[in-house]
Design a protein around this motif. Structure first.
Motif, PDB file in Angstrom:
ATOM      1  N   UNK A 197     -54.048  27.617 -17.691  1.00  0.00           N
ATOM      2  CA  UNK A 197     -55.031  27.070 -18.629  1.00  0.00           C
ATOM      3  C   UNK A 197     -55.667  28.225 -19.401  1.00  0.00           C
ATOM      4  N   UNK A 198     -55.201  28.418 -20.627  1.00  0.00           N
ATOM      5  CA  UNK A 198     -55.673  29.498 -21.494  1.00  0.00           C
ATOM      6  C   UNK A 198     -55.494  30.846 -20.803  1.00  0.00           C
ATOM      7  N   UNK A 199     -56.595  31.574 -20.555  1.00  0.00           N
ATOM      8  CA  UNK A 199     -56.532  32.908 -19.960  1.00  0.00           C
ATOM      9  C   UNK A 199     -56.494  32.864 -18.435  1.00  0.00           C
ATOM     10  N   UNK A 200     -56.454  31.681 -17.852  1.00  0.00           N
ATOM     11  CA  UNK A 200     -56.602  31.528 -16.410  1.00  0.00           C
ATOM     12  C   UNK A 200     -55.453  32.086 -15.600  1.00  0.00           C
ATOM     13  N   UNK A 201     -55.655  32.104 -14.279  1.00  0.00           N
ATOM     14  CA  UNK A 201     -54.647  32.644 -13.371  1.00  0.00           C
ATOM     15  C   UNK A 201     -54.262  31.626 -12.295  1.00  0.00           C
ATOM     16  N   UNK A 202     -54.285  30.348 -12.678  1.00  0.00           N
ATOM     17  CA  UNK A 202     -53.864  29.276 -11.764  1.00  0.00           C
ATOM     18  C   UNK A 202     -52.815  28.430 -12.486  1.00  0.00           C
ATOM     19  N   UNK A 203     -51.615  28.347 -11.928  1.00  0.00           N
ATOM     20  CA  UNK A 203     -50.579  27.509 -12.514  1.00  0.00           C
ATOM     21  C   UNK A 203     -50.690  26.091 -11.952  1.00  0.00           C
ATOM     22  N   UNK A 204     -50.159  25.109 -12.657  1.00  0.00           N
ATOM     23  CA  UNK A 204     -50.363  23.716 -12.249  1.00  0.00           C
ATOM     24  C   UNK A 204     -49.487  23.228 -11.108  1.00  0.00           C
ATOM     25  N   UNK A 205     -48.399  23.931 -10.807  1.00  0.00           N
ATOM     26  CA  UNK A 205     -47.355  23.340 -10.000  1.00  0.00           C
ATOM     27  C   UNK A 205     -47.756  22.938  -8.577  1.00  0.00           C
ATOM     28  N   UNK A 206     -48.307  23.869  -7.805  1.00  0.00           N
ATOM     29  CA  UNK A 206     -48.622  23.498  -6.424  1.00  0.00           C
ATOM     30  C   UNK A 206     -49.511  24.556  -5.781  1.00  0.00           C
ATOM     31  N   UNK A 207     -50.110  24.199  -4.649  1.00  0.00           N
ATOM     32  CA  UNK A 207     -50.827  25.155  -3.804  1.00  0.00           C
ATOM     33  C   UNK A 207     -51.931  25.897  -4.515  1.00  0.00           C
ATOM     34  N   UNK A 208     -52.146  27.121  -4.095  1.00  0.00           N
ATOM     35  CA  UNK A 208     -53.195  27.957  -4.687  1.00  0.00           C
ATOM     36  C   UNK A 208     -52.861  28.264  -6.139  1.00  0.00           C
ATOM     37  N   UNK A 209     -51.576  28.468  -6.411  1.00  0.00           N
ATOM     38  CA  UNK A 209     -51.122  28.527  -7.796  1.00  0.00           C
ATOM     39  C   UNK A 209     -51.223  29.856  -8.493  1.00  0.00           C
ATOM     40  N   UNK A 222     -51.110  32.716 -26.370  1.00  0.00           N
ATOM     41  CA  UNK A 222     -51.765  33.675 -27.264  1.00  0.00           C
ATOM     42  C   UNK A 222     -52.575  34.713 -26.494  1.00  0.00           C
ATOM     43  N   UNK A 223     -53.185  34.350 -25.378  1.00  0.00           N
ATOM     44  CA  UNK A 223     -54.030  35.299 -24.663  1.00  0.00           C
ATOM     45  C   UNK A 223     -53.249  36.534 -24.234  1.00  0.00           C
ATOM     46  N   UNK A 224     -52.120  36.342 -23.543  1.00  0.00           N
ATOM     47  CA  UNK A 224     -51.330  37.474 -23.068  1.00  0.00           C
ATOM     48  C   UNK A 224     -50.895  38.377 -24.212  1.00  0.00           C
ATOM     49  N   UNK A 225     -50.469  37.771 -25.306  1.00  0.00           N
ATOM     50  CA  UNK A 225     -49.957  38.551 -26.428  1.00  0.00           C
ATOM     51  C   UNK A 225     -51.064  39.242 -27.222  1.00  0.00           C
ATOM     52  N   UNK A 226     -52.219  38.607 -27.332  1.00  0.00           N
ATOM     53  CA  UNK A 226     -53.355  39.264 -27.991  1.00  0.00           C
ATOM     54  C   UNK A 226     -53.831  40.461 -27.169  1.00  0.00           C
ATOM     55  N   UNK A 227     -53.879  40.304 -25.855  1.00  0.00           N
ATOM     56  CA  UNK A 227     -54.232  41.430 -24.986  1.00  0.00           C
ATOM     57  C   UNK A 227     -53.229  42.571 -25.145  1.00  0.00           C
ATOM     58  N   UNK A 228     -51.964  42.229 -25.300  1.00  0.00           N
ATOM     59  CA  UNK A 228     -50.902  43.211 -25.491  1.00  0.00           C
ATOM     60  C   UNK A 228     -51.113  43.986 -26.789  1.00  0.00           C
ATOM     61  N   UNK A 229     -51.485  43.282 -27.839  1.00  0.00           N
ATOM     62  CA  UNK A 229     -51.733  43.928 -29.135  1.00  0.00           C
ATOM     63  C   UNK A 229     -52.909  44.890 -29.051  1.00  0.00           C
ATOM     64  N   UNK A 291     -57.905  26.315 -27.113  1.00  0.00           N
ATOM     65  CA  UNK A 291     -58.122  27.418 -26.185  1.00  0.00           C
ATOM     66  C   UNK A 291     -59.176  28.380 -26.752  1.00  0.00           C
ATOM     67  N   UNK A 292     -60.338  28.395 -26.159  1.00  0.00           N
ATOM     68  CA  UNK A 292     -61.440  29.234 -26.645  1.00  0.00           C
ATOM     69  C   UNK A 292     -61.191  30.720 -26.359  1.00  0.00           C
ATOM     70  N   UNK A 293     -60.802  31.033 -25.114  1.00  0.00           N
ATOM     71  CA  UNK A 293     -60.664  32.435 -24.726  1.00  0.00           C
ATOM     72  C   UNK A 293     -59.531  33.142 -25.438  1.00  0.00           C
ATOM     73  N   UNK A 294     -58.364  32.504 -25.480  1.00  0.00           N
ATOM     74  CA  UNK A 294     -57.236  33.111 -26.168  1.00  0.00           C
ATOM     75  C   UNK A 294     -57.520  33.329 -27.638  1.00  0.00           C
TER      76      UNK A 294
END
Length: 429
Positions: A197-209, A222-229, A291-294
């Protein structure tokens, strides 16, 4: 600060232009006055919180690089340069053999028996490392943090510091090369991560994620790529010899962000490009989500024009009102429906990274508004953020849609971005 005297002059100049312009200046003064009433408390509280340590907050034992990158300016006010430097060097000592950078480090003696999700390095026996592999911002966060350290202290010698068989300068490039070798998608010319979810570090699939696995749906956002730039810009300034290598890559990544991620019709970034299908139900209109953060980090990366920055702010404000949320720290809107993420922290809607309100990113948007000259708007939008610091006598990780504090207390990421924003206001001429 000369803001108040220049404002008086502005009112005189505007007098013959009509009452609308006078009202605009008056609104500016009102927004400035209301926000600044909270600034001294927030600054004092931020310095107090920073003196207590470098871990993300009282709910975390780790020193996280994505957090440290956002409060290093605050940390510099209460720590000697060598302390800031040492924390950065730990990340290099714990760098992976392939160049990857950990999320955070914890004193090894605090790791309980049976805890296995940690890495260790002979170069740094004092600590255990941890990484949420669904994200792709650890390497770029470290590059940015080193850049800020040099800007804050003037100490360029950190780049020559030897860590094992490589200098910090070499390890910085090694970390960026890791992204190019392991995360770069040649079809789109952009770097990848898991669906979050945007800049988050939890994937939807299962468990802790938080870990990549066979259930992960790889995606581009966009978040990952903007940080890369931003990181590439910092690399080229710190290490001019790398400019020839990274200039072309940066230009192509920036162009591809606009080509593939920017929705011209809706004037917003799409949430994801999916490389092996979406984890969400067929028919789900994910591009309705903003997505606000990205978007904020994309602005920092220079991907939007000044006019587009204002349009983005207007859209954020509009959606905050629709949500009934407290500030533009809102993660995203509308939130993903209840149950779309297996991790219960993301449910119900408006919880955690699924529509929680995070000053950690909202404060960064304030910084960008100031940089782009939208100072009145910055005062208006920072007001609910600084007010709740005073109301709750401290900093919290995130806030509910009805503005109740949630998550870790003494959250240094929030303290850091607000402190930096306030400092920027104070340096306006």
């Amino acid at each position: 600060m000369k803001m108040r005297s220049s404002l008086v002059c502005g009112l005189v100049l505007f007098a013959s232009a009509g009452t609308a312009q006078v009202k605009h200046a008056t609104d500016y003064a009102s927004a400035e006055k209301k926000a600044k009433e909270y600034f001294p408390f927030v600054e004092e509280k931020a310095l107090e919180v920073m003196k207590a340590g470098f871990n993300a907050g009282d709910g975390y034992r780790e020193v996280w690089i994505r957090d440290y990158n956002t409060f290093i300016e605050l940390a510099a006010r209460v720590n000697k340069p060598e302390v800031l430097k040492e924390n950065l060097l730990v990340f290099f000592r714990m760098q992976g053999d392939d160049g990857n950078i950990i999320d955070g480090f914890t004193p090894a003696e605090k790791i309980a028996k049976g805890e296995t999700d940690f890495s260790y390095s002979k170069l740094e026996p004092r600590y255990a490392g941890h990484k949420n592999t669904v994200e792709t911002d650890q390497e770029t966060s470290l590059v940015q943090a080193v850049y800020k350290y040099i800007q804050l202290t003037g100490d360029k010698t950190i780049l020559q510091e030897k860590i094992g068989d490589k200098s910090v300068a070499e390890r910085l490039e090694y970390s960026m090369d890791f992204l190019m070798k392991n995360k770069f998608n040649s079809r789109y010319g952009l770097i990848t991560g898991a669906t979050t979810a945007d800049w988050g570090d939890v994937q939807p699939e299962h468990g802790w994620g938080v870990d990549l696995d066979e259930n992960t749906h790889p995606a581009i956002d966009i978040y990952d790529n903007a940080m890369f730039i931003v990181a590439m810009n910092n690399m080229m300034e710190m290490l001019p010899a790398t400019r020839q290598k990274w200039t072309g890559i940066k230009s192509k990544v920036a162009a591809n962000c606009r080509k593939y991620l920017w929705d011209k019709t809706k004037q917003k970034f799409i949430p994801h490009i999916y490389l092996k299908g979406s984890p969400f139900p067929a028919g789900f209109k994910e591009n309705d989500i903003y997505y606000f953060g990205g978007t904020t980090v994309a602005i920092e990366a220079g991907l939007l024009s000044k006019q587009e920055v204002k349009l983005s702010l207007d859209e954020m404000v509009r959606r905050v009102k629709q949500a009934g949320a407290p500030s533009i720290g809102l993660t995203l809107y509308p939130p993903y429906p209840d149950g779309y993420f297996a991790n219960k922290i993301m449910n119900p809607v408006y919880s955690y990274q699924n529509g929680g309100d995070w000053t950690w990113f909202g404060g960064r948007m304030i910084q960008q508004l100031i940089k782009y000259g939208y100072v009145k708007e910055a005062y208006e939008q920072i007001l609910p953020m600084v007010k709740r610091v005073k109301d709750n006598n401290g900093f919290y990780e995130w806030y509910s849609v009805d503005n109740k504090p949630r998550g870790s207390g003494t959250f240094r990421g929030e303290a850091g971005v607000l402190y930096t924003a306030i400092t920027m206001f104070e340096h306006l001429k």
